[in-house]
Design a protein around this motif. Structure first.
Motif, PDB file in Angstrom:
ATOM      1  N   GLY A 169      44.535  48.748  44.216  1.00  0.00           N
ATOM      2  CA  GLY A 169      44.182  48.789  45.630  1.00  0.00           C
ATOM      3  C   GLY A 169      43.383  50.025  45.992  1.00  0.00           C
ATOM      4  N   SER A 170      43.699  51.160  45.373  1.00  0.00           N
ATOM      5  CA  SER A 170      42.978  52.395  45.673  1.00  0.00           C
ATOM      6  C   SER A 170      41.552  52.367  45.128  1.00  0.00           C
ATOM      7  CB  SER A 170      43.733  53.597  45.087  1.00  0.00           C
ATOM      8  OG  SER A 170      43.777  53.522  43.666  1.00  0.00           O
ATOM      9  N   VAL A 171      41.311  51.522  44.140  1.00  0.00           N
ATOM     10  CA  VAL A 171      39.985  51.447  43.514  1.00  0.00           C
ATOM     11  C   VAL A 171      39.176  50.271  44.053  1.00  0.00           C
ATOM     12  CG1 VAL A 171      38.743  51.174  41.338  1.00  0.00           C
ATOM     13  CG2 VAL A 171      40.840  52.552  41.420  1.00  0.00           C
ATOM     14  N   LEU A 172      39.818  49.105  44.135  1.00  0.00           N
ATOM     15  CA  LEU A 172      39.098  47.883  44.475  1.00  0.00           C
ATOM     16  C   LEU A 172      39.214  47.479  45.934  1.00  0.00           C
ATOM     17  CD1 LEU A 172      40.157  45.676  41.400  1.00  0.00           C
ATOM     18  CD2 LEU A 172      38.074  47.056  41.648  1.00  0.00           C
ATOM     19  N   GLY A 173      40.280  47.942  46.600  1.00  0.00           N
ATOM     20  CA  GLY A 173      40.588  47.426  47.924  1.00  0.00           C
ATOM     21  C   GLY A 173      41.618  46.318  47.824  1.00  0.00           C
ATOM     22  N   TRP A 174      42.321  46.053  48.932  1.00  0.00           N
ATOM     23  CA  TRP A 174      43.457  45.135  48.838  1.00  0.00           C
ATOM     24  C   TRP A 174      43.037  43.677  48.629  1.00  0.00           C
ATOM     25  CZ3 TRP A 174      44.546  41.318  52.515  1.00  0.00           C
ATOM     26  CH2 TRP A 174      43.879  41.396  53.733  1.00  0.00           C
ATOM     27  N   ARG A 175      41.922  43.271  49.163  1.00  0.00           N
ATOM     28  CA  ARG A 175      41.507  41.874  48.995  1.00  0.00           C
ATOM     29  C   ARG A 175      41.148  41.578  47.532  1.00  0.00           C
ATOM     30  NH1 ARG A 175      41.042  39.336  53.834  1.00  0.00           N
ATOM     31  NH2 ARG A 175      40.787  40.658  55.680  1.00  0.00           N
ATOM     32  N   GLN A 176      40.418  42.479  46.916  1.00  0.00           N
ATOM     33  CA  GLN A 176      40.057  42.290  45.510  1.00  0.00           C
ATOM     34  C   GLN A 176      41.285  42.404  44.604  1.00  0.00           C
ATOM     35  OE1 GLN A 176      38.352  44.209  47.690  1.00  0.00           O
ATOM     36  NE2 GLN A 176      36.604  42.812  47.890  1.00  0.00           N
ATOM     37  N   THR A 177      42.268  43.188  45.031  1.00  0.00           N
ATOM     38  CA  THR A 177      43.504  43.291  44.246  1.00  0.00           C
ATOM     39  C   THR A 177      44.249  41.963  44.237  1.00  0.00           C
ATOM     40  OG1 THR A 177      43.679  45.644  44.778  1.00  0.00           O
ATOM     41  CG2 THR A 177      45.675  44.546  44.000  1.00  0.00           C
ATOM     42  N   TYR A 178      44.200  41.234  45.340  1.00  0.00           N
ATOM     43  CA  TYR A 178      44.806  39.901  45.350  1.00  0.00           C
ATOM     44  C   TYR A 178      44.078  38.949  44.388  1.00  0.00           C
ATOM     45  CZ  TYR A 178      48.257  40.429  49.087  1.00  0.00           C
ATOM     46  OH  TYR A 178      49.365  40.794  49.820  1.00  0.00           O
ATOM     47  N   LEU A 179      42.783  39.088  44.279  1.00  0.00           N
ATOM     48  CA  LEU A 179      42.046  38.282  43.307  1.00  0.00           C
ATOM     49  C   LEU A 179      42.477  38.626  41.884  1.00  0.00           C
ATOM     50  CD1 LEU A 179      38.431  38.341  44.823  1.00  0.00           C
ATOM     51  CD2 LEU A 179      40.104  36.472  44.906  1.00  0.00           C
ATOM     52  N   ALA A 180      42.691  39.928  41.634  1.00  0.00           N
ATOM     53  CA  ALA A 180      43.169  40.347  40.317  1.00  0.00           C
ATOM     54  C   ALA A 180      44.566  39.793  40.045  1.00  0.00           C
ATOM     55  CB  ALA A 180      43.176  41.873  40.223  1.00  0.00           C
ATOM     56  N   ALA A 181      45.407  39.733  41.086  1.00  0.00           N
ATOM     57  CA  ALA A 181      46.753  39.162  40.925  1.00  0.00           C
ATOM     58  C   ALA A 181      46.666  37.681  40.581  1.00  0.00           C
ATOM     59  CB  ALA A 181      47.568  39.374  42.198  1.00  0.00           C
ATOM     60  N   ALA A 182      45.742  36.965  41.211  1.00  0.00           N
ATOM     61  CA  ALA A 182      45.546  35.546  40.877  1.00  0.00           C
ATOM     62  C   ALA A 182      45.137  35.395  39.419  1.00  0.00           C
ATOM     63  CB  ALA A 182      44.487  34.941  41.796  1.00  0.00           C
ATOM     64  N   ALA A 183      44.266  36.286  38.942  1.00  0.00           N
ATOM     65  CA  ALA A 183      43.849  36.235  37.537  1.00  0.00           C
ATOM     66  C   ALA A 183      45.026  36.516  36.608  1.00  0.00           C
ATOM     67  CB  ALA A 183      42.728  37.247  37.298  1.00  0.00           C
ATOM     68  N   PHE A 184      45.895  37.442  37.012  1.00  0.00           N
ATOM     69  CA  PHE A 184      47.088  37.742  36.212  1.00  0.00           C
ATOM     70  C   PHE A 184      47.959  36.495  36.045  1.00  0.00           C
ATOM     71  CE2 PHE A 184      51.662  38.639  36.699  1.00  0.00           C
ATOM     72  CZ  PHE A 184      51.918  39.221  35.467  1.00  0.00           C
ATOM     73  N   PHE A 185      48.244  35.807  37.147  1.00  0.00           N
ATOM     74  CA  PHE A 185      49.071  34.599  37.071  1.00  0.00           C
ATOM     75  C   PHE A 185      48.384  33.532  36.212  1.00  0.00           C
ATOM     76  CE2 PHE A 185      51.026  36.182  41.117  1.00  0.00           C
ATOM     77  CZ  PHE A 185      52.338  36.218  40.671  1.00  0.00           C
ATOM     78  N   ALA A 186      47.065  33.445  36.287  1.00  0.00           N
ATOM     79  CA  ALA A 186      46.345  32.451  35.492  1.00  0.00           C
ATOM     80  C   ALA A 186      46.459  32.737  33.996  1.00  0.00           C
ATOM     81  CB  ALA A 186      44.873  32.420  35.916  1.00  0.00           C
ATOM     82  N   VAL A 187      46.399  33.996  33.622  1.00  0.00           N
ATOM     83  CA  VAL A 187      46.521  34.365  32.207  1.00  0.00           C
ATOM     84  C   VAL A 187      47.920  34.033  31.689  1.00  0.00           C
ATOM     85  CG1 VAL A 187      46.562  36.306  30.600  1.00  0.00           C
ATOM     86  CG2 VAL A 187      44.711  36.118  32.270  1.00  0.00           C
ATOM     87  N   VAL A 188      48.940  34.358  32.479  1.00  0.00           N
ATOM     88  CA  VAL A 188      50.315  34.047  32.062  1.00  0.00           C
ATOM     89  C   VAL A 188      50.497  32.540  31.925  1.00  0.00           C
ATOM     90  CG1 VAL A 188      52.750  34.195  32.685  1.00  0.00           C
ATOM     91  CG2 VAL A 188      51.248  36.149  33.085  1.00  0.00           C
ATOM     92  N   LEU A 189      49.967  31.779  32.867  1.00  0.00           N
ATOM     93  CA  LEU A 189      50.064  30.321  32.784  1.00  0.00           C
ATOM     94  C   LEU A 189      49.414  29.811  31.510  1.00  0.00           C
ATOM     95  CD1 LEU A 189      50.686  27.518  33.894  1.00  0.00           C
ATOM     96  CD2 LEU A 189      48.589  27.671  35.272  1.00  0.00           C
ATOM     97  N   LEU A 190      48.263  30.352  31.145  1.00  0.00           N
ATOM     98  CA  LEU A 190      47.584  29.934  29.918  1.00  0.00           C
ATOM     99  C   LEU A 190      48.458  30.195  28.690  1.00  0.00           C
ATOM    100  CD1 LEU A 190      45.066  28.910  28.455  1.00  0.00           C
ATOM    101  CD2 LEU A 190      44.195  31.264  28.465  1.00  0.00           C
ATOM    102  N   VAL A 191      49.096  31.348  28.641  1.00  0.00           N
ATOM    103  CA  VAL A 191      49.992  31.670  27.517  1.00  0.00           C
ATOM    104  C   VAL A 191      51.129  30.655  27.436  1.00  0.00           C
ATOM    105  CG1 VAL A 191      51.643  33.363  26.626  1.00  0.00           C
ATOM    106  CG2 VAL A 191      49.427  34.121  27.529  1.00  0.00           C
ATOM    107  N   LEU A 192      51.729  30.331  28.573  1.00  0.00           N
ATOM    108  CA  LEU A 192      52.859  29.404  28.584  1.00  0.00           C
ATOM    109  C   LEU A 192      52.423  27.995  28.180  1.00  0.00           C
ATOM    110  CD1 LEU A 192      54.647  30.553  31.871  1.00  0.00           C
ATOM    111  CD2 LEU A 192      55.240  31.143  29.509  1.00  0.00           C
TER     112      LEU A 192
END
Length: 408
Positions: A169-192
């Motif tokens: 959030g300090s680097v990207l801003g809070w909106r872009q951090t939510y996009l990064a969180a979506a990418a995180f969940f997508a990567v975990v889903l792919l592993v599963l």
């Protein structure tokens, strides 16, 4: 329809590798769900500044999240028992991804309410899913360690989220951090998805002796409701720490946002360490209720000490982190306590109902303690959370009195 899992001897090297893989995958999923718990409350200070919401309004977001999660969890237990765990697991990750994408574009309170509702629906099935997989696919002799790893992963998910959101959030801003969180969940889903064969469960026939009558008969067991009460009370306290600890530290001791957020991560990391230690305790005792009662009482006393305001900034942060360790030790014993209260063939239903007490506590707590926060009663908020945690001690002992014959 799911198929039966392959039974392996508990002393086989293959069985250990299989157990470890299942535990690891379930832990990854569970940690991700706990990460999802905090996608809104960690941004409360930002929402206060950007949108001008009150603490009560922000608390209501978490009430929406956990009310939907609680109702969904109780219902999803029946679905898991009927169709298996894996389909719901994949659906949950899809909902978390959607919630994060919507959060990144949020422009109003109504949009955040929608995010809370979607994330709550995503969170709902995880405990019935996790414990159904663990109870079916992990060797009985290793269940204590499996429950420890499960709790440990949850605390690590909680600990990771503040660092993730504060750092990015300090680097990207809070909106872009939510996009990064979506990418995180997508990567975990792919592993599963790639490891999906290790997450397959079978539908177990109901035991007509242990679970007589219709599918709702387990709700007549008093011990199930004592378990629910324990989760409800203990989670009300956890919700205060997660939702308001950062603001309380800033208001009572002038602690900066970054330091306060890292204190919350320290609480979760100490909780994870406590869960690790608690796994060995759970594997070596049949008196799970006593372990849980002692650890909750210790946590209550430490939290009350923080609430007095006597310690000053740094000691308060240290003691708050230590509270996480005390409570964490009781986590695996808590899960063993519930396992003893569960009739055969009703794992999803019982865990769904019992763990909906967790969601109910998370839903009610922001309404009660958010009102105290709005009045500036920061010390009273911590002292009240401590008192509620002490009440959970009685609930744990109530469970123990009703499962002692089976434990023996």
């Amino acid at each position: 329809m799911t198929t039966a899992t392959r039974d392996l001897p508990t002393d086989s090297p293959v069985a250990w590798r299989q157990d470890a893989r299942v535990i690891g995958l379930v832990g990854l999923a569970h940690g991700s769900s706990h990460f999802g718990h905090l996608i809104l409350p960690l941004l409360f200070p930002v929402f206060l500044k950007e949108f001008g919401f009150s603490y009560s309004e922000l608390g209501l977001l978490m009430t929406v999240f956990f009310a939907i999660s609680g109702m969904g969890q109780a219902c999803s237990g029946f679905v898991v028992d009927r169709i298996g765990a894996r389909p719901l697991l994949f659906t949950s990750f899809g909902l978390f991804i959607t919630a994060c994408l919507l959060a990144s574009a949020a422009q109003s309170y109504a949009s955040l309410v929608l995010v809370a509702a979607l994330a709550g629906a995503a969170n709902a099935p995880f405990h019935p899913i996790d414990f159904t997989i663990l109870n079916q696919r992990v060797s009985a002799a290793r269940l204590g360690y499996a429950f420890s790893a499960h709790g440990l992963s949850g605390n690590l998910g909680w600990a990771t989220a503040p660092v993730f959101f504060a750092g990015l959030g300090s680097v990207l801003g809070w909106r872009q951090t939510y996009l990064a969180a979506a990418a995180f969940f997508a990567v975990v889903l792919l592993v599963l998805v790639l490891q999906r064969e290790h997450l397959q469960t079978r539908v177990l026939a109901r035991n007509p002796v242990a679970d007589p009558g219709h599918a709702m008969a387990f709700m007549k067991l008093p011990v199930v409701w004592w378990c629910f009460a324990f989760f409800f009370l203990s989670t009300m306290t956890l919700a205060v720490v997660q939702g308001f600890a950062v603001s309380i530290l800033k208001a009572m001791h002038g602690v900066g946002f970054e330091a306060a957020t890292l204190t919350l991560s320290a609480y979760m990391l100490c909780g994870a360490l406590g869960v690790f230690v608690g796994g060995f305790v759970a594997a070596r005792t049949v008196h799970s209720d006593r372990v849980v009662a002692l650890t909750m009482a210790a946590g209550s006393l430490l939290l009350a000490l923080c609430g007095t305001g006597w310690l000053g900034a740094t000691p308060t942060m240290v003691v708050l982190a230590a509270t996480g360790f005390a409570v964490g030790i009781g986590g695996p014993s808590r899960d063993m306590m519930i396992k003893r209260a569960t009739p055969q063939g009703a794992t999803g239903r019982v865990y769904g109902l019992v763990y909906s007490g967790l969601d109910t506590g998370f839903a009610v707590s922001p309404l009660v303690f958010g009102a105290l926060m709005d009045r500036g009663w920061y010390s009273a908020t911590l002292l009240g959370a401590s008192a509620v945690l002490m009440l959970s001690v009685g609930a744990a002992l109530g469970v123990g009195r009703r499962t002692a014959p089976a434990a023996g």
